[in-house]
Design a protein around this motif. Structure first.
Motif, PDB file in Angstrom:
ATOM      1  N   HIS A 146      48.248  27.763  29.822  1.00 17.99           N
ATOM      2  CA  HIS A 146      47.361  27.705  28.657  1.00 17.99           C
ATOM      3  C   HIS A 146      47.355  29.040  27.912  1.00 17.99           C
ATOM      4  O   HIS A 146      47.466  29.074  26.668  1.00 17.99           O
ATOM      5  CB  HIS A 146      45.942  27.333  29.098  1.00 17.99           C
ATOM      6  CG  HIS A 146      44.923  27.440  28.020  1.00 17.99           C
ATOM      7  ND1 HIS A 146      44.932  26.626  26.898  1.00 17.99           N
ATOM      8  CD2 HIS A 146      43.854  28.276  27.879  1.00 17.99           C
ATOM      9  CE1 HIS A 146      43.922  26.948  26.112  1.00 17.99           C
ATOM     10  NE2 HIS A 146      43.257  27.945  26.690  1.00 17.99           N
ATOM     11  N   TYR A 147      47.212  30.130  28.658  1.00 16.79           N
ATOM     12  CA  TYR A 147      47.164  31.436  28.008  1.00 16.79           C
ATOM     13  C   TYR A 147      48.492  31.780  27.357  1.00 16.79           C
ATOM     14  O   TYR A 147      48.522  32.366  26.266  1.00 16.79           O
ATOM     15  CB  TYR A 147      46.777  32.518  29.028  1.00 16.79           C
ATOM     16  CG  TYR A 147      45.365  32.414  29.533  1.00 16.79           C
ATOM     17  CD1 TYR A 147      44.378  31.740  28.812  1.00 16.79           C
ATOM     18  CD2 TYR A 147      44.992  32.981  30.755  1.00 16.79           C
ATOM     19  CE1 TYR A 147      43.077  31.636  29.276  1.00 16.79           C
ATOM     20  CE2 TYR A 147      43.692  32.886  31.229  1.00 16.79           C
ATOM     21  CZ  TYR A 147      42.747  32.206  30.487  1.00 16.79           C
ATOM     22  OH  TYR A 147      41.463  32.115  30.957  1.00 16.79           O
ATOM     23  N   THR A 150      48.680  29.726  24.164  1.00 13.24           N
ATOM     24  CA  THR A 150      47.601  30.004  23.210  1.00 13.24           C
ATOM     25  C   THR A 150      47.653  31.431  22.683  1.00 13.24           C
ATOM     26  O   THR A 150      47.441  31.664  21.485  1.00 13.24           O
ATOM     27  CB  THR A 150      46.225  29.764  23.861  1.00 13.24           C
ATOM     28  OG1 THR A 150      46.177  28.424  24.354  1.00 13.24           O
ATOM     29  CG2 THR A 150      45.096  29.982  22.859  1.00 13.24           C
ATOM     30  N   TYR A 151      47.938  32.383  23.566  1.00 13.78           N
ATOM     31  CA  TYR A 151      47.843  33.796  23.204  1.00 13.78           C
ATOM     32  C   TYR A 151      49.179  34.539  23.203  1.00 13.78           C
ATOM     33  O   TYR A 151      49.214  35.714  22.854  1.00 13.78           O
ATOM     34  CB  TYR A 151      46.877  34.510  24.158  1.00 13.78           C
ATOM     35  CG  TYR A 151      45.481  33.938  24.150  1.00 13.78           C
ATOM     36  CD1 TYR A 151      44.637  34.100  23.049  1.00 13.78           C
ATOM     37  CD2 TYR A 151      45.000  33.204  25.236  1.00 13.78           C
ATOM     38  CE1 TYR A 151      43.363  33.571  23.033  1.00 13.78           C
ATOM     39  CE2 TYR A 151      43.717  32.671  25.234  1.00 13.78           C
ATOM     40  CZ  TYR A 151      42.907  32.856  24.130  1.00 13.78           C
ATOM     41  OH  TYR A 151      41.640  32.323  24.124  1.00 13.78           O
ATOM     42  N   THR A 170      50.400  35.340  29.364  1.00 14.52           N
ATOM     43  CA  THR A 170      49.286  35.181  30.301  1.00 14.52           C
ATOM     44  C   THR A 170      48.377  36.403  30.242  1.00 14.52           C
ATOM     45  O   THR A 170      47.140  36.287  30.252  1.00 14.52           O
ATOM     46  CB  THR A 170      49.806  34.997  31.736  1.00 14.52           C
ATOM     47  OG1 THR A 170      50.638  33.831  31.791  1.00 14.52           O
ATOM     48  CG2 THR A 170      48.670  34.843  32.731  1.00 14.52           C
ATOM     49  N   GLY A 193      45.843  36.383  27.401  1.00 12.38           N
ATOM     50  CA  GLY A 193      44.723  35.496  27.671  1.00 12.38           C
ATOM     51  C   GLY A 193      43.754  36.096  28.669  1.00 12.38           C
ATOM     52  O   GLY A 193      42.527  36.002  28.504  1.00 12.38           O
TER      53      GLY A 193
END
Length: 215
Positions: free
Chosen positions: A56-57, A60-61, A64, A67
């Motif tokens: 997810h991180y 999304t960002y 890792t 995030g």
């Protein structure tokens, strides 16, 4: 066609992982295992949740680490040391690649979302130590990762790099969007092409592609 496309280039920027070595070395398998363990310890979750957060991180960002810093306020330096404490036995020196990179006209740099000390270890294992004038890690962009444009801005300003006379070599197509917008020639280095307007060239053989540039 390839040679003429790069006649103006005087700044050669190379990503590190899965760009200066083939993905079959699978270094990132080791790094991802250590990342998950670090997330488990830092956030206090089980492995399944740590793996989910890691993915997810990343998506999304950008990384890792980004995030973990944004959401959990972790200290980036111990993380970077820990997750890059891996074996480099899968890497072998590539004298031909080293010679071709050395022959590129202008300034040659490495810019990675990993740390610069880790990058130096990879370069040593590939026989590429001393081939580049500078090696930049995520710490040189205040821990802001590619593909963020401001990350590129910080590293390029530090190097006094003129993007309009630059070329970027990357395995992650996301990380070529900002360089393209800045006026760089972009080369996607990966086994499979990902056609996109911000990608000028694709190759699954970096050394062979550099030979075409050099003519």
């Amino acid at each position: 066609m390839v040679q003429s496309d790069f006649e103006h280039v005087r700044y050669w920027v190379f990503d590190l992982d899965n760009t200066l070595y083939h993905p079959s070395a699978r270094l990132f398998d080791q790094i991802e295992t250590r990342m998950s363990r670090y997330v488990m310890d830092a956030v206090g979750v089980d492995q399944a949740e740590a793996d989910r957060l890691r993915h997810h991180y990343f998506h999304t960002y950008g990384t890792t680490l980004a995030g973990l810093m944004r959401v959990h306020n972790i200290d980036p330096d111990p993380y970077l040391v820990d997750v890059h404490d891996i074996s480099f036995d899968a890497l072998t020196p590539d004298p031909e690649l080293a010679a071709r990179i050395r022959s590129l006209p202008g300034r040659r740099i490495v810019y990675t979302n990993g740390s610069a000390p880790y990058a130096e270890q990879v370069l040593a294992a590939r026989g590429l130590s001393g081939v580049f004038e500078a090696v930049y890690g995520v710490e040189h962009a205040n821990y802001l990762p590619k593909p963020e444009k401001s990350a590129f801005d910080q590293v390029f300003a530090r190097d006094k790099l003129d993007p309009t006379t630059g070329a970027m070599f990357e395995d992650d197509p996301r990380n070529l969007a900002a360089p393209h917008a800045m006026g760089m020639k972009t080369v996607h280095v990966a086994p499979t092409a990902t056609p996109n307007d911000h990608i000028h060239h694709h190759t699954d053989d970096l050394s062979g592609f550099l030979a075409r540039i050099l003519g």
